[in-house]
Design an enzyme around this catalytic site. Sequence first.
Site, short mmCIF file in Angstrom:
data_model
loop_
_atom_site.label_atom_id
_atom_site.label_comp_id
_atom_site.label_asym_id
_atom_site.label_seq_id
_atom_site.Cartn_x
_atom_site.Cartn_y
_atom_site.Cartn_z
N LYS A 1 16.32 1.83 -11.52
CA LYS A 1 15.70 1.22 -12.73
C LYS A 1 14.96 2.27 -13.55
O LYS A 1 15.00 2.26 -14.77
CB LYS A 1 14.75 0.10 -12.30
N ASN B 1 8.82 -17.94 -16.72
CA ASN B 1 8.87 -17.58 -15.31
C ASN B 1 7.47 -17.68 -14.71
O ASN B 1 6.51 -17.97 -15.42
CB ASN B 1 9.48 -16.19 -15.15
O1 C5P Z 1 14.81 -5.26 -15.76
P1 C5P Z 1 13.57 -5.75 -15.11
O2 C5P Z 1 13.05 -7.01 -15.72
O3 C5P Z 1 13.62 -5.79 -13.62
O4 C5P Z 1 12.52 -4.57 -15.44
C1 C5P Z 1 11.19 -4.69 -15.17
C2 C5P Z 1 10.37 -3.76 -16.04
O5 C5P Z 1 10.86 -3.75 -17.37
C3 C5P Z 1 8.95 -4.23 -16.15
O6 C5P Z 1 8.13 -3.10 -16.38
C4 C5P Z 1 8.99 -5.14 -17.36
O7 C5P Z 1 7.70 -5.29 -17.97
C5 C5P Z 1 9.95 -4.39 -18.26
N1 C5P Z 1 10.74 -5.25 -19.15
C6 C5P Z 1 10.54 -5.21 -20.50
N2 C5P Z 1 11.31 -5.98 -21.35
C7 C5P Z 1 12.27 -6.80 -20.84
C8 C5P Z 1 12.49 -6.84 -19.46
C9 C5P Z 1 11.71 -6.06 -18.64
O8 C5P Z 1 9.65 -4.48 -20.95
N3 C5P Z 1 12.99 -7.52 -21.67
#
Ligand code: C5P
Length: 396
Positions: free
Chosen positions: A335, A207
């Site tokens: 979240k 990404n």
């Molecule tokens: O679910 P989402 O990606 O929106 O969540 C964002 C938060 O979760 C961020 O702090 C990101 O670093 C963390 N995250 C993580 N491992 C993942 C997905 C997101 O630590 N697989």
Amino acid sequence: MSKSILLIIGGGIAAYKSLELIRRAKERGIDTRAIITKAGTEFVTPLSVSALSGHKAYTDMFSLVDETEMGHIQLSRVADLVVVAPATANLMAKAANGLASDLASTSLLATDKPVLMAPAMNVRMWNHAATQRNLATLKADGVHFVGPNEGAMACNEFGPGRMAEPQEILEAIERLLAGPGPLSGVKALVTAGPTHEPLDPVRFLGNRSSGKQGYAIARALAEAGAETTLISGPVALAPPQGVRLIEVETALEMQAACEAALPVDVAVLTAAVADWRAQSPANSKLKKSDSGPPSLALTENPDILAGLANHAKRPTLLIGFAAETENVLAYGAEKRARKGCDWIVANDVSTGVFGTDHNTVHVITAQGAESWPELSKDAVATRLAVRISKALEKVA
Ligand code: C5P
């Protein structure tokens, strides 16, 4: 109150950079007194050093003829910090072994002030077991280091051994002169950047995260005195000073590195972890074929944030990030609850924040949401570090 340093200039080609250091330190209101070793005088003259510093440049024990004016013990203690730049292999060896055979080494033995060394030497000399032993001894004695950097050297070799640049040395000086920060004694973990999930040896799923906000946070935490580990996916950013950088590629590597870094007092997870990875990445490059594109079987990556929230060694303060394009506060709060972290820093990405230097964030805690104005990513980081130190004070 104005600060002062005692600069010991050793005998190495990098000594010319020390002149620039004296000039820049003066611009920042830092007064410099200098000692030049005998070998150092082969590279810079006492006249140029004293012209820039505005003080007599001391060259050996016998330049202190008038001990009533400034004895060598006094010289080693009037400054707030002793800086050795360039710190040659010889000076490091003397200091590690407590030798007092000239004014420079005597001052290093006599001082009661913190010492910062900026090593500079040939790469083989730096890598030599004796120098590495001396380095370990000096570190154990509490000596601080900046550099050496890796690069082309005057002796036509390449590798670690180049003295840090005057600006880097100055930053290290200012950090030490500022004394222990509000986060000293605190262990911090930061994740940043994207993850790259291989499809085959040349292609990946990833990404657009630039890593800028996470790097700025790691820098701000380190500047506030935290012992900071930055676990970073692939980005095009220089490592922040004073931070332990661990480079990873995939979500699984990032997760393993995070768990290995525990226990920590605070973890700030800013990484944009890929949600999925290829179930079985190909061992050789996937070929274009007449039968059309290959179908990719994907599998879910672990949620590192949620994993740390449920970990036996859960960080005392666990902070996640949330990039949202709408309903920023509501989605952020949801979240926070779902992931089990303490705070969510929710940022509104509808205005195109990716890769830019500014950010508009809302800090969502158990007490509610705090909306910050649009700030630079550096300013967000500094403000977050202050907010973190206040929160940890309450826990302590
Ligand atoms: O679910 P989402 O990606 O929106 O969540 C964002 C938060 O979760 C961020 O702090 C990101 O670093 C963390 N995250 C993580 N491992 C993942 C997905 C997101 O630590 N697989």
